[in-house]
Design an enzyme around this catalytic site. Structure first.
Site, PDB file in Angstrom:
ATOM      1  N   GLU A 195       0.840  -1.206   0.000  1.00 38.28           N
ATOM      2  CA  GLU A 195       0.000   0.000   0.000  1.00 38.28           C
ATOM      3  C   GLU A 195       0.873   1.253   0.000  1.00 38.28           C
ATOM      4  OE1 GLU A 195      -3.108   0.307   3.040  1.00 38.28           O
ATOM      5  OE2 GLU A 195      -2.841   2.489   2.950  1.00 38.28           O
ATOM      6  N   THR A 255      -3.408   2.818   5.687  1.00 38.93           N
ATOM      7  CA  THR A 255      -4.750   2.654   6.276  1.00 38.93           C
ATOM      8  C   THR A 255      -4.801   1.674   7.440  1.00 38.93           C
ATOM      9  OG1 THR A 255      -5.211   0.913   4.659  1.00 38.93           O
ATOM     10  CG2 THR A 255      -5.961   3.145   4.106  1.00 38.93           C
TER      11      THR A 255
HETATM   12  S1  SF4 Z   1     -11.466  -1.243   4.455  1.00 43.73           S
HETATM   13 FE1  SF4 Z   1      -9.483  -0.720   5.391  1.00 43.73          FE
HETATM   14  S2  SF4 Z   1      -8.460  -2.668   5.889  1.00 43.73           S
HETATM   15 FE2  SF4 Z   1     -10.151  -3.080   4.455  1.00 43.73          FE
HETATM   16  S3  SF4 Z   1      -9.154  -3.079   2.446  1.00 43.73           S
HETATM   17 FE3  SF4 Z   1      -9.983  -1.029   2.796  1.00 43.73          FE
HETATM   18  S4  SF4 Z   1      -8.314   0.128   3.683  1.00 43.73           S
HETATM   19 FE4  SF4 Z   1      -7.756  -2.044   3.846  1.00 43.73          FE
END
Ligand code: SF4
Length: 351
Positions: free
Chosen positions: A145, A183
């Protein structure tokens, strides 16, 4: 790594000083972005037939990856490995523009399963770069990411891997810096990094909204509550899953005497349960519920059949499919819901 089904009655029910129980964190397991990405590969296989290529692990879970491999997905590290004209799915972690261009140059049919919440961070990076900000991206070196996000503003982004990196950061204009983040980080550690960054750069700008996503935050909040009452916490998930590893860290930080990550129930060690009255259980955002169920089954064999959920949030977020998959082969809109698959556990049905 192949599936290792847990042989039943492997764990022994040994006496402890109290009534054994399990506290099951909720939310746990699949987030909307993971659900969407996995369905995207399944639908691509249905629509286009095997093989469908997937750049990197679609989500960071070995069970999910091996299950999709059996259905005909081929996982590659680089678009260069994919035969010209093939279908390729980009993973939930996102890709840089250079990867998109590489796929186009090879005339690949790309299906972008990047989580929309990762795409949001990409857009922020592009926007701040256009405004000549220097971007301090808090995240883990080498994570896909992070590579994807940095690739959207490579000239203007500096990676901040941990609070220890802060003293060594060099910027051209300390009054025109902004922080963004991966994230799936620890909320607490990220806020500590931001605090240190702000000490060095008092005019540091915040992103418009938190980059740590709702699923990461919710799972950490739930395990904090569980860990406060559990001597042992078991986190189901893979070692390369950032949000899974953070759940182990958070459990230890918030009171669990021990916390272990397992891919499969068969990895639980008898000695972990010595003297343990309360076991906390959770799972990372890329973990199918069946793997949690197997952990609960094994714990029940060891006398931990009393399971209570500790619910700290309800989640109902759903994302639409990648645009390349929204219509069926006849051009009709696809009605399949996302992010909201029924995931009721057997133990819930039986109690
Ligand atoms: S909701 Fe959050 S943990 Fe799930 S794929 Fe998206 S960024 Fe990643």
């Amino acid at each position: 790594m192949p599936r290792v089904p847990a042989p039943r009655n492997r764990l022994k029910d040994t006496p402890v000083a109290g009534a054994k129980r399990v506290l099951l964190a909720a939310p746990r397991g699949y987030c909307a972005g993971v659900d969407r990405a996995v369905i995207a590969v399944e639908k691509a296989l249905e629509r286009f037939g095997a093989p469908v290529y997937v750049r990197k692990q679609i989500v960071h879970n070995i069970h999910v990856v091996s299950t999709l491999e059996k259905k005909g997905a081929i996982f590659v590290d680089d678009v260069e490995e994919v035969p010209t004209g093939s279908h390729i799915v980009f993973s939930a972690h996102g890709v840089s523009p250079a990867v998109v261009k590489g796929a186009a140059d090879r005339e690949l049919e790309a299906i972008d399963a990047t989580c929309p919440l990762v795409t949001k961070v990409h857009r922020e990076a592009v926007r701040f770069a256009k405004q000549d900000f220097e971007i301090l991206l808090i995240g883990h070196h080498g994570h896909e990411e992070v590579e994807g996000t940095m690739g959207h503003a490579p000239e203007r982004t500096t990676l901040v891997g941990s609070p220890a990196d802060v003293p060594n950061i060099v910027v051209n204009n300390p009054d025109h810096v902004v922080w963004l983040s991966q994230t799936t980080l620890s909320v607490d550690e990220t806020m500590e990094t931001v605090r240190l960054l702000r000490e060095r750069f008092p005019n540091l700008q915040d992103p418009p909204s938190d980059d740590i996503c709702y699923a990461t935050t919710n799972r950490q909040v739930a395990i904090r509550k569980v860990a406060a009452e559990a001597e042992l916490v078991i986190v189901v998930g893979s070692a390369n899953s950032s949000n899974t590893m953070r759940l182990v860290d958070v459990a230890l930080e918030y009171g669990a005497k021990a916390a272990y990550r397992v891919d499969y129930a068969s990895e639980i060690q008898q000695e972990w349960l010595d003297g343990v009255v309360t076991v906390g259980v959770t799972s990372g955002a890329s973990v199918p519920e069946v793997l949690v169920q197997e952990v609960l089954d094994d714990l029940a064999d060891a006398g931990y059949g009393d399971v209570s959920q500790v619910v700290t949030a309800e989640e109902d977020l759903m994302f639409s499919l990648p645009k390349e998959l929204r219509k069926d082969a006849d051009g009709n809109a696809d009605e399949r819901g996302l992010g909201g698959r029924v995931r009721q556990l057997d133990w819930q049905k039986n109690r």
